[in-house]
Design a protein around this motif. Structure first.
Motif, PDB file in Angstrom:
ATOM      1  N   ARG A 121     -53.318  14.298  28.726  1.00 46.65           N
ATOM      2  CA  ARG A 121     -54.208  13.303  28.123  1.00 46.65           C
ATOM      3  C   ARG A 121     -53.471  12.490  27.060  1.00 46.65           C
ATOM      4  O   ARG A 121     -53.647  11.273  26.967  1.00 46.65           O
ATOM      5  CB  ARG A 121     -55.438  13.981  27.522  1.00 46.65           C
ATOM      6  N   GLN A 187     -68.561  12.078  25.815  1.00 47.26           N
ATOM      7  CA  GLN A 187     -67.443  12.567  26.623  1.00 47.26           C
ATOM      8  C   GLN A 187     -66.120  12.047  26.084  1.00 47.26           C
ATOM      9  O   GLN A 187     -65.134  12.782  25.979  1.00 47.26           O
ATOM     10  CB  GLN A 187     -67.616  12.114  28.074  1.00 47.26           C
ATOM     11  N   SER A 191     -63.193  14.469  24.500  1.00 43.89           N
ATOM     12  CA  SER A 191     -61.836  14.497  25.049  1.00 43.89           C
ATOM     13  C   SER A 191     -60.801  14.250  23.958  1.00 43.89           C
ATOM     14  O   SER A 191     -59.753  14.900  23.916  1.00 43.89           O
ATOM     15  CB  SER A 191     -61.696  13.453  26.157  1.00 43.89           C
ATOM     16  N   TYR A 215     -68.162  22.437  26.103  1.00 42.64           N
ATOM     17  CA  TYR A 215     -67.325  22.160  24.944  1.00 42.64           C
ATOM     18  C   TYR A 215     -67.758  23.028  23.775  1.00 42.64           C
ATOM     19  O   TYR A 215     -68.950  23.247  23.564  1.00 42.64           O
ATOM     20  CB  TYR A 215     -67.427  20.684  24.565  1.00 42.64           C
TER      21      TYR A 215
END
Length: 220
Positions: A121, A187, A191, A215
């Motif tokens: 990521r 979201q 992230s 999460y």
């Protein structure tokens, strides 16, 4: 799911490979491909399936995994009982992103995979990196060694983080409802927080069998 990291396991022990595939499938964002047991089959599978990540054993019947490693143009983590220092040095010299000694627990592999997801990521964001970004990506590969970003958090990001209670796991939709933002916004911030190591991502199967990302705050 379409955005999952696709993982090829290369191990000549069918039962071990099957167990490791189950470990991989239990981690949010990862999907195990059908394992293969030889170097030649690994090359064929990599060419045809284009996995994102290879989990490679050193001891294969037709070649050393370390020799195979230098032929691969794909992210690779070594999973092996080879604990000698020479093997470890060669593995890193030839490009391995990690080295996990057998036997290991499902949680150990899960931590390694979550670290890899953070690494991907961080390197998947648009624009060029500065040196701090490079160092963060390097640290992300080491489980438990993620240094939180020093950048100030926005009000929304702080609210998303504060909505998570210790010991609890939430879906992105649940976080969105708690904060009062859209699911897509929740979201995106979740992230980002996961990239910083401030949030952990788990996988839970519902009654329909469909996997759901959950999460929560990391265990300390």
């Amino acid at each position: 799911m379409a955005d999952d990291f696709r993982v090829l396991i290369v191990d000549d022990d069918f039962h071990v490979a099957k167990l490791h595939a189950a470990y991989v499938d239990s981690v949010a964002g990862f999907l195990a491909l059908a394992p293969v047991g030889t170097a030649s089959l690994a090359l064929q599978a990599i060419h045809s399936l284009r996995p994102d990540l290879v989990l490679l054993d050193v001891y294969l019947p037709d070649a050393s995994g370390l020799d195979l490693l230098q032929q691969l143009d794909v992210d690779t983590i070594i999973l092996s009982a080879a604990s000698d220092t020479a093997s470890v040095r060669v593995a890193f010299r030839r490009g391995a992103l990690g080295y996990l000694l057998k036997p290991f627990t499902a949680e150990s592999l899960s931590q390694q995979l979550r670290s890899y997801a953070r690494y991907r990521r961080l390197l998947g964001q648009p624009g060029a990196l500065d040196q701090d970004g490079v160092e963060r990506a390097k640290r992300a590969l080491i489980p438990g060694d993620v240094t939180p970003s020093s950048k100030p958090r926005s009000a929304t990001e702080a609210a998303v983080l504060e909505s998570l209670a210790p010991g609890e796991q939430y879906s992105a939709a649940e976080v969105a409802a708690r904060v009062g933002v859209s699911r897509a916004t929740a979201q995106r911030y979740l992230s980002s927080l996961a990239d910083d190591g401030a949030v952990d991502i788990q996988l839970r199967y519902g009654t329909t069998g469909r996997p759901e990302h959950r999460y929560g705050l990391p265990a300390r």
